[in-house]
Design an enzyme around this catalytic site. Sequence first.
Site, PDB file in Angstrom:
ATOM      1  N   ASP A  70       0.744  -0.939   0.118  1.00  0.00           N
ATOM      2  CA  ASP A  70      -0.124  -0.151  -0.047  1.00  0.00           C
ATOM      3  C   ASP A  70       1.312   1.285  -0.140  1.00  0.00           C
ATOM      4  OD1 ASP A  70      -1.685  -1.759  -0.060  1.00  0.00           O
ATOM      5  OD2 ASP A  70      -2.710  -1.263   1.854  1.00  0.00           O
ATOM      6  N   LYS A  95      -6.742   3.521  -3.014  1.00  0.00           N
ATOM      7  CA  LYS A  95      -6.588   3.927  -2.026  1.00  0.00           C
ATOM      8  C   LYS A  95      -7.468   5.190  -1.485  1.00  0.00           C
ATOM      9  CE  LYS A  95      -4.948   2.063   2.369  1.00  0.00           C
ATOM     10  NZ  LYS A  95      -4.003   1.666   3.696  1.00  0.00           N
ATOM     11  N   LYS A 146     -10.512   0.216  -2.512  1.00  0.00           N
ATOM     12  CA  LYS A 146      -9.994   0.206  -0.642  1.00  0.00           C
ATOM     13  C   LYS A 146     -10.256   1.181  -0.332  1.00  0.00           C
ATOM     14  CE  LYS A 146      -6.779  -0.885   2.717  1.00  0.00           C
ATOM     15  NZ  LYS A 146      -5.598  -1.753   2.940  1.00  0.00           N
TER      16      LYS A 146
END
Length: 367
Positions: free
Chosen positions: A239, A302, A330
């Site tokens: 991430d 995300k 996400k």
Amino acid sequence: METKRAVKRVDVAGGLMYRYRDGVPEVLLIDDRFGHVALPKGHAEPGELLEETALREVLEETGMRGRVVTPLATISYRAQTSGEWVEKDAHYYLLEARSGAITPQEEEIQGARFVTLEEAEALMLEKGYENNRELVARGIALLRAKGETLTSLADCIDHTLLSPQATPSEVDRLCREALCYEFKSVCVNPLYVRACRQKLAGSVVEVCTVIGFPLGATGLENKVAEARQALLDGATELDMVVAIGLLKAGHTDAVLEEIRAVVDAAKGRAIVKVILETPLLSPEQQQLGAELCKQAGADFVKTCTGFAGGATVEAVELLRRTVGSELLVKASGGIRDRATAMKMIEAGASRIGASAGPALCREPLAN
């Protein structure tokens, strides 16, 4: 004058395990030594999570391995053991069968069997303990209401611990919880990737870590170096925080280059989720960031780290519209309950980053 002795208190845990056979739900009941139909349960070992106790006891008594779906209830009662009264708190969970064959622990029980929901209801009325009847009824109600979708949220959760003061013991607990619920991944700081890989070896739980966290301002070379080290340590998901200042300034070439460099470093070894830090961006900047993620070949876009604010339904919807079917979304940041998580999924999120994974799995009907 005689001193009144304190009553000893102990925790026990167990659960109602279910499976689907040819599309039909069945639950696992045991025939105990006293001629009753009951649920497997046993005493918690020192340092054991209650979810671990429930899964261990079902395995030891019946031979079936499973995962926790949701708590059902806690029942408190008094029992006499070796002439001494003991207060017991019995914690019951709904469990999904994952593997194994029924091999009853015959020195403790007479047998174990999967039966249909209708058969379970009849057996509990005929031979079940009164407090177990309510538990089984509650579990059956959940199965009838949600069916095979009961575990769909757990399958989306990145169980997260990114606090700067996170300790090794807290990371160990994170992994143990993820194993009990079979979350999609644990998400930890790079320091703990290797330990998580060892703890989760052989399981379905992925190891996710963060790159350029939490500011996104470490630069391309450092982010690539972080990514490569994380891969060596065993991470399978990265991430990465985007260079937020460059994105806000409209330096799209530099942002694109940085994302692409991390994607290339991870290619074939890990998926890449790009954190845009949506609370700091205008809708137009969020859309631009998502477009750059598509161009760079990332797997997910995300919302945020949680350090500058939380995810919103509006941000998730915007990202989903922008990336279409090319990328997944996400939602992360401030998601602490099931209702919020479900709103994010309805808005288009395929993953949920949250530190409260077990709490998200508490089904409303189980309260």
